[in-house]
Design an enzyme around this catalytic site. Sequence first.
Site, PDB file in Angstrom:
ATOM      1  N   SER A  70      10.665 -31.533 -20.789  1.00 28.36           N
ATOM      2  CA  SER A  70      11.666 -32.560 -21.094  1.00 28.36           C
ATOM      3  C   SER A  70      11.209 -33.457 -22.238  1.00 28.36           C
ATOM      4  O   SER A  70      10.015 -33.609 -22.496  1.00 28.36           O
ATOM      5  CB  SER A  70      11.923 -33.422 -19.865  1.00 28.36           C
ATOM      6  OG  SER A  70      12.339 -32.629 -18.790  1.00 28.36           O
TER       7      SER A  70
HETATM    8  N1  SAH Z   1       8.636 -30.895 -15.713  1.00 26.44           N
HETATM    9  C1  SAH Z   1       8.425 -29.662 -16.438  1.00 26.44           C
HETATM   10  C2  SAH Z   1       9.697 -29.100 -16.999  1.00 26.44           C
HETATM   11  C3  SAH Z   1      10.299 -28.206 -16.069  1.00 26.44           C
HETATM   12  S1  SAH Z   1      11.665 -27.254 -16.618  1.00 26.44           S
HETATM   13  C4  SAH Z   1       7.418 -29.865 -17.545  1.00 26.44           C
HETATM   14  O1  SAH Z   1       6.862 -30.964 -17.666  1.00 26.44           O
HETATM   15  O2  SAH Z   1       7.140 -28.898 -18.246  1.00 26.44           O
HETATM   16  C5  SAH Z   1      12.305 -26.893 -15.014  1.00 26.44           C
HETATM   17  C6  SAH Z   1      11.474 -25.937 -14.218  1.00 26.44           C
HETATM   18  O3  SAH Z   1      12.089 -25.812 -12.945  1.00 26.44           O
HETATM   19  C7  SAH Z   1      11.424 -24.535 -14.808  1.00 26.44           C
HETATM   20  O4  SAH Z   1      10.096 -24.158 -14.996  1.00 26.44           O
HETATM   21  C8  SAH Z   1      12.110 -23.674 -13.746  1.00 26.44           C
HETATM   22  O5  SAH Z   1      11.557 -22.375 -13.618  1.00 26.44           O
HETATM   23  C9  SAH Z   1      11.875 -24.499 -12.495  1.00 26.44           C
HETATM   24  N2  SAH Z   1      12.772 -24.240 -11.378  1.00 26.44           N
HETATM   25  C10 SAH Z   1      14.093 -23.928 -11.403  1.00 26.44           C
HETATM   26  N3  SAH Z   1      14.564 -23.769 -10.148  1.00 26.44           N
HETATM   27  C11 SAH Z   1      13.516 -24.006  -9.300  1.00 26.44           C
HETATM   28  C12 SAH Z   1      13.342 -23.999  -7.871  1.00 26.44           C
HETATM   29  N4  SAH Z   1      14.349 -23.735  -7.027  1.00 26.44           N
HETATM   30  N5  SAH Z   1      12.123 -24.274  -7.372  1.00 26.44           N
HETATM   31  C13 SAH Z   1      11.077 -24.548  -8.180  1.00 26.44           C
HETATM   32  N6  SAH Z   1      11.165 -24.550  -9.526  1.00 26.44           N
HETATM   33  C14 SAH Z   1      12.367 -24.296 -10.080  1.00 26.44           C
END
Ligand code: SAH
Length: 223
Positions: A70
């Site tokens: 993000s």
């Molecule tokens: N906070 C992270 C950004 C995450 S992007 C950072 O600092 O890099 C969102 C993430 O959520 C992705 O990696 C995606 O694979 C994950 N995601 C999506 N659905 C999910 C679920 N049900 N459980 C766990 N992770 C999930």
Amino acid sequence: MTAILVESGDPFVVQRNKMVDSQLRERGIHDSRVLEAMSKVPRHEFVAGQFRSQAYEDHPVQIGEGQTISQPYIVARMLEALNLTSSDAVLEIGTGSGYQTALLGEICQSVYSVERRAALAQAAEALLARFGYVNVKIAVGDGTHGMPEKAPFDAIVVSAATPKIPPSLFEQLREGGRMILPVGPSQYQELQLVRKQNGLPEITRLESCRFVPLIGSQGFTLD
Ligand code: SAH
């Protein structure tokens, strides 16, 4: 809380300080724990190699597998809204690159993070171990179920968009606990701060945002 190695001669230190001043402080982020953590954690280590030069820019950046880290301001806004303290036990859903996990590891006593994509979880785990975060645990799976065996949590942060508040996550919040998450359709959401008061959700709506979808049984169903 834990020590991170910021290598001497870190070529990004100037960009990182500039990010903290112009994107965070000047836009009203004032929680010193959040500002300190974001001054310290080397965000460029958490983005895909070819995007490293963009790591401190004012937008989301690719981390691989079609996912993004993000925008710095949104990360700061979410962490500040949670009003975290050093004794908090926190659950993060959507580890992604592990960047926000590292920030949580700096601020809080214990951090549990769930990522559904095994490759991202493994890469994040390796980086966090390299930086010495012994207070962080990562699990692979559908994070919409939370982590009942470690509940209740003082705070929960969901880093992917969900059409509604996953009931299991609300359940795993302690009384008085806080959760922040982007709620809405896949193209557009609003950040909601949810407090558990007498067992019920008290919702504060913050700004609009756009996250990748939370895919799981209590989130979006399609990949
Ligand atoms: N906070 C992270 C950004 C995450 S992007 C950072 O600092 O890099 C969102 C993430 O959520 C992705 O990696 C995606 O694979 C994950 N995601 C999506 N659905 C999910 C679920 N049900 N459980 C766990 N992770 C999930």
